[in-house]
Design a protein around this motif. Sequence first.
Motif, mmCIF file in Angstrom:
data_model
loop_
_atom_site.group_PDB
_atom_site.id
_atom_site.type_symbol
_atom_site.label_atom_id
_atom_site.label_comp_id
_atom_site.label_asym_id
_atom_site.label_seq_id
_atom_site.Cartn_x
_atom_site.Cartn_y
_atom_site.Cartn_z
ATOM 1 N N GLY A 27 0.817 -1.211 0.000
ATOM 2 C CA GLY A 27 0.000 0.000 0.000
ATOM 3 C C GLY A 27 0.852 1.262 0.000
ATOM 4 N N ASP A 28 1.934 1.252 0.799
ATOM 5 C CA ASP A 28 2.811 2.429 0.844
ATOM 6 C C ASP A 28 3.474 2.675 -0.508
ATOM 7 O OD1 ASP A 28 2.164 2.722 3.498
ATOM 8 O OD2 ASP A 28 3.882 1.527 4.196
ATOM 9 N N GLN A 29 3.922 1.600 -1.154
ATOM 10 C CA GLN A 29 4.582 1.761 -2.457
ATOM 11 C C GLN A 29 3.596 2.252 -3.521
ATOM 12 O OE1 GLN A 29 7.838 1.598 -2.777
ATOM 13 N NE2 GLN A 29 7.865 1.174 -0.571
ATOM 14 N N VAL A 30 2.377 1.713 -3.499
ATOM 15 C CA VAL A 30 1.362 2.192 -4.443
ATOM 16 C C VAL A 30 1.049 3.662 -4.174
ATOM 17 C CG1 VAL A 30 -1.043 1.926 -5.185
ATOM 18 C CG2 VAL A 30 0.354 -0.094 -4.769
ATOM 19 N N GLY A 31 1.047 4.046 -2.882
ATOM 20 C CA GLY A 31 0.788 5.438 -2.522
ATOM 21 C C GLY A 31 1.860 6.369 -3.051
ATOM 22 N N LYS A 32 3.129 5.967 -2.924
ATOM 23 C CA LYS A 32 4.221 6.801 -3.424
ATOM 24 C C LYS A 32 4.120 6.963 -4.935
ATOM 25 C CE LYS A 32 7.443 5.509 0.255
ATOM 26 N NZ LYS A 32 8.693 4.765 0.586
ATOM 27 N N LEU A 33 3.806 5.861 -5.615
ATOM 28 C CA LEU A 33 3.686 5.908 -7.072
ATOM 29 C C LEU A 33 2.523 6.803 -7.483
ATOM 30 C CD1 LEU A 33 4.552 4.806 -9.844
ATOM 31 C CD2 LEU A 33 2.969 2.902 -9.506
ATOM 32 N N THR A 34 1.396 6.663 -6.776
ATOM 33 C CA THR A 34 0.204 7.431 -7.136
ATOM 34 C C THR A 34 0.386 8.916 -6.888
ATOM 35 O OG1 THR A 34 -1.123 5.499 -6.532
ATOM 36 C CG2 THR A 34 -2.285 7.583 -6.802
ATOM 37 N N THR A 35 0.912 9.276 -5.716
ATOM 38 C CA THR A 35 1.073 10.694 -5.389
ATOM 39 C C THR A 35 2.110 11.371 -6.281
ATOM 40 O OG1 THR A 35 2.610 10.005 -3.642
ATOM 41 C CG2 THR A 35 0.331 10.485 -2.993
ATOM 42 N N SER A 36 3.040 10.584 -6.813
ATOM 43 C CA SER A 36 4.027 11.182 -7.716
ATOM 44 C C SER A 36 3.424 11.482 -9.083
ATOM 45 C CB SER A 36 5.227 10.240 -7.868
ATOM 46 O OG SER A 36 4.834 9.040 -8.522
ATOM 47 N N ILE A 37 2.321 10.823 -9.414
ATOM 48 C CA ILE A 37 1.684 11.008 -10.719
ATOM 49 C C ILE A 37 0.519 11.974 -10.638
ATOM 50 C CG2 ILE A 37 0.423 9.818 -12.563
ATOM 51 C CD1 ILE A 37 2.006 7.297 -11.870
ATOM 52 N N LEU A 38 -0.239 11.931 -9.515
ATOM 53 C CA LEU A 38 -1.458 12.731 -9.400
ATOM 54 C C LEU A 38 -1.172 14.230 -9.384
ATOM 55 C CD1 LEU A 38 -3.664 10.954 -6.709
ATOM 56 C CD2 LEU A 38 -4.261 11.413 -9.086
ATOM 57 N N PRO A 39 -1.964 15.030 -10.117
ATOM 58 C CA PRO A 39 -1.897 16.496 -9.943
ATOM 59 C C PRO A 39 -2.348 16.859 -8.531
ATOM 60 C CG PRO A 39 -3.069 15.892 -11.950
ATOM 61 C CD PRO A 39 -2.880 14.633 -11.182
ATOM 62 N N LYS A 40 -1.605 17.684 -7.830
ATOM 63 C CA LYS A 40 -1.874 17.928 -6.415
ATOM 64 C C LYS A 40 -3.212 18.615 -6.161
ATOM 65 C CE LYS A 40 2.935 18.011 -4.915
ATOM 66 N NZ LYS A 40 4.014 18.774 -4.258
ATOM 67 N N VAL A 75 -9.105 7.930 -9.287
ATOM 68 C CA VAL A 75 -8.011 6.974 -9.058
ATOM 69 C C VAL A 75 -8.343 6.048 -7.890
ATOM 70 C CG1 VAL A 75 -5.617 6.770 -8.271
ATOM 71 C CG2 VAL A 75 -6.206 8.395 -10.080
ATOM 72 N N TYR A 76 -8.892 6.611 -6.819
ATOM 73 C CA TYR A 76 -9.219 5.789 -5.645
ATOM 74 C C TYR A 76 -10.317 4.779 -5.974
ATOM 75 C CZ TYR A 76 -10.671 4.601 -0.882
ATOM 76 O OH TYR A 76 -11.005 3.931 0.266
ATOM 77 N N CYS A 77 -11.398 5.249 -6.590
ATOM 78 C CA CYS A 77 -12.527 4.352 -6.872
ATOM 79 C C CYS A 77 -12.166 3.305 -7.929
ATOM 80 C CB CYS A 77 -13.744 5.170 -7.322
ATOM 81 S SG CYS A 77 -14.470 6.175 -6.016
ATOM 82 N N VAL A 78 -11.515 3.743 -9.000
ATOM 83 C CA VAL A 78 -11.117 2.782 -10.038
ATOM 84 C C VAL A 78 -10.044 1.832 -9.494
ATOM 85 C CG1 VAL A 78 -10.071 2.541 -12.318
ATOM 86 C CG2 VAL A 78 -11.758 4.334 -11.911
ATOM 87 N N PRO A 118 -4.187 9.247 2.768
ATOM 88 C CA PRO A 118 -3.246 10.364 2.648
ATOM 89 C C PRO A 118 -3.702 11.466 1.693
ATOM 90 C CG PRO A 118 -2.423 8.448 1.460
ATOM 91 C CD PRO A 118 -3.632 7.996 2.210
ATOM 92 N N VAL A 119 -4.395 11.104 0.607
ATOM 93 C CA VAL A 119 -4.753 12.104 -0.404
ATOM 94 C C VAL A 119 -6.153 12.660 -0.165
ATOM 95 C CG1 VAL A 119 -5.063 12.539 -2.869
ATOM 96 C CG2 VAL A 119 -3.236 11.005 -2.090
#
Length: 322
Positions: free
Chosen positions: A197-210, A219-222, A248-249
């Motif tokens: 979960g932490d690794q997916v979070g790092k990957l996601t937050t690095s891609i998501l527009p803040k 992203v969360y629902c899909v 976190p997001v």
Amino acid sequence: MIKAEWFYWLVGLSFLVMASQMVTDRSNPKRYGTGAFWGLIGAGFIYSSWVVTKQAPAEPLGVAVLVMAGLAGFGFTGRGTPRTTTAEERAASAARFGNRLFVPALTIPVVAMACAIGVKNLSFGGEPVLQTGSETILGLGIGAVVALVVGMVMLREKRLSVPVQSGRSMLEAMGWAMLLPQMLATLGAIFQVSGVGDQVGKLTTSILPKDSLVIAIVVYCVGMFAFTIIMGNAFAAFPVMTAAVGWPVLIGHFHGNAAAVLAIGMLAGFCGTLVTPMAANFNIVPAALLELKDQYGPIKAQLPTAGVLLGCNIVIMTLFAF
């Protein structure tokens, strides 16, 4: 005091008895593999009591799971012909009793509720009648035993072997898929502990527009939808996606209502349950029990509903969770 482990021993003993029936059933060409598969489950139920109390090592349970996976994966399990009532006898009973056939099934939740609410507060000799904290699971077990007695009395069946053989027939019909939900739920816990979960979070937050709330919701629902398809269980996907995006997001960064975000996220995950064969208890097992020609028919029928519900959950979360 009635202990929860007694219930697990009874479940394990039931599996062992059915496994012995499977081994001696010569109509099943794979009787030894089938008996070994279900016998290992029965032995696991009993042995795990000592693992929980740390009186025995857990490694044999892991070996048993690997052996079971091998037996199922390489096709060493099959179906026999249980010695139970004939189809004509069952049809005659159904015509005679009508809706009263549901009485044994309804007995289980009634007894379970009585135990969880009423018997929970009873004590004998200074000790509670039911083990504290296990009243519900004990109520379920007691309810199942009472339902068995009620069913045998109502149907005037004196041979205990008949319901046991019927139970064995259902086990063989459902096969290894019956255990898939438990295995996948365990997999979700392993993923969370191992930091997926932490690794997916790092990957996601690095891609998501803040500053894009809508994209984060999508992203969360899909993600819940997709992980549930992969893992077969929304409860397994929930810790991974919530640790990655949900908490976190959506809650931490966008200050969403925690109860609304997490509840709607779970509903998005359940949309994935509708379209995956990994959700065996919802899709594959019913198809096997009903002996449908198309094993994936329920999934095909549920696919449009799943897509619409996923879209609705995204809209609902956007409108009401922030």
